[in-house]
Design an enzyme around this catalytic site. Structure first.
Site, PDB file in Angstrom:
ATOM      1  CD  GLU A 152      -3.194  -0.822   2.039  1.00 16.94           C
ATOM      2  OE1 GLU A 152      -4.284  -0.467   1.552  1.00 16.94           O
ATOM      3  OE2 GLU A 152      -2.987  -0.999   3.251  1.00 16.94           O
ATOM      4  CD  GLU A 192       8.001 -21.088  10.484  1.00 17.34           C
ATOM      5  OE1 GLU A 192       8.451 -21.419  11.600  1.00 17.34           O
ATOM      6  OE2 GLU A 192       6.983 -20.393  10.335  1.00 17.34           O
TER       7      GLU A 192
END
Length: 298
Positions: free
Chosen positions: A81, A112
């Site tokens: 954003e 991960e």
């Protein structure tokens, strides 16, 4: 049972599955509120880190968001954003999520632990760059190794974790501890820990934008007005700041290709070229640019 606070048992979790859903919902809501409250204590560290992010932007460096799983989703949401909200150039933002950005509804957990390719990717960073590394436990292998490699390359590390004394916080130049209480669902860090991480990331990027002069009286004066809603918002900002009607504000925006800051100065009587020159001299800070106009007129 692990000693990690994020893996502890919540004091109201016993019998949660036997409660009426309304009562369970209240407990869940209170858990989120308690998680958000920890940001008050973390505010000084977040503010200091945001100044480093602003320096990275001004130096032409890159901000790298690094995380896995739920933390990766929080980091990606913030990074994605920045262009629309503050016109941060896409070339100065990178997202590194373990396993890559999801393209479907699966979020595999084993990624991960996968450290392959990290050395090549993060050893190329420099002292101009900043890495925002996010991990609820503070021990996620992917995130921790990426931070180690980045620091060795000279980059600055902002570490966000929800457990005190974790390896990530020890490694970071700017350690941000979000000491959230145990999750209502033990270990489900997409909940309280994730909420606190998202708030911290919102604060980091917004404070960075304030430091860069992209915010004026709570208005996003460096937004990219690329749809009808944002064009209307841009006209309203120019009108409010410059004290002109929206017809004049829209005309000023047309003259500046939709950029709010120079449009405000055009509404104050400057040509688009002069407006851009003043903003360059004030490093894009609209308040400083307006102050220069007032000084000139006095």
């Amino acid at each position: 049972m692990t000693a990690l606070g994020t893996e502890g048992l919540h004091d109201q979790a016993k019998g949660l599955d036997t409660l009426p859903l309304t009562d369970a919902a209240t407990i869940l809501a209170e858990g989120q509120i308690a998680a958000a409250a920890v940001l008050r204590a973390a505010a000084p560290e977040i503010a200091a880190a945001s100044g480093t992010l602003a320096k990275t932007m001004r130096a032409g460096g890159v901000i790298h968001y690094v995380a896995a799983g739920s933390s990766g989703l929080m980091a990606a949401a913030d990074a994605l954003e920045l262009g629309g909200t503050f016109s941060i150039p896409s070339a100065q933002i990178r997202i590194h999520m373990a396993g890559g950005m999801p393209t479907g509804v699966e979020l595999p957990g084993e990624t991960e632990d996968d450290l392959s390719g990290l050395d090549e990717r993060f050893s190329a960073l420099s002292e101009r760059d900043t890495v925002i590394a996010v991990s609820a436990s503070g021990t996620t292998p992917y995130t921790l190794e990426a931070a180690r490699l980045s620091r060795a390359a000279g980059a600055t590390i902002v570490g966000i974790a929800n457990n005190a004394g974790s390896a990530l916080l020890d490694l970071a130049d700017h350690p941000i501890l979000l000491a959230t209480p145990p999750e209502v669902l033990s270990g489900s860090t997409r909940m309280g820990a994730g909420t606190a991480q998202k708030i911290a990331l919102n604060m980091l990027s917004t404070l960075m934008a304030i430091k860069l002069g992209h915010v004026h009286d709570g208005m996003m004066v460096n937004l990219r007005a690329d749809n009808a809603k944002l064009r209307l918002r841009a006209a309203g900002m120019v009108s409010r700041i410059a004290g002109v009607d929206e017809t004049a504000a829209s005309a000023a925006l047309d003259a500046t290709q939709g950029h709010v800051k120079p449009a405000v100065l055009v509404s104050k009587g400057q040509t688009p070229e002069t407006a851009q020159a003043i903003l360059r001299e004030t490093e894009g800070n609209l308040r400083a640019a307006l102050g220069r106009l007032e000084h000139k007129d006095s």
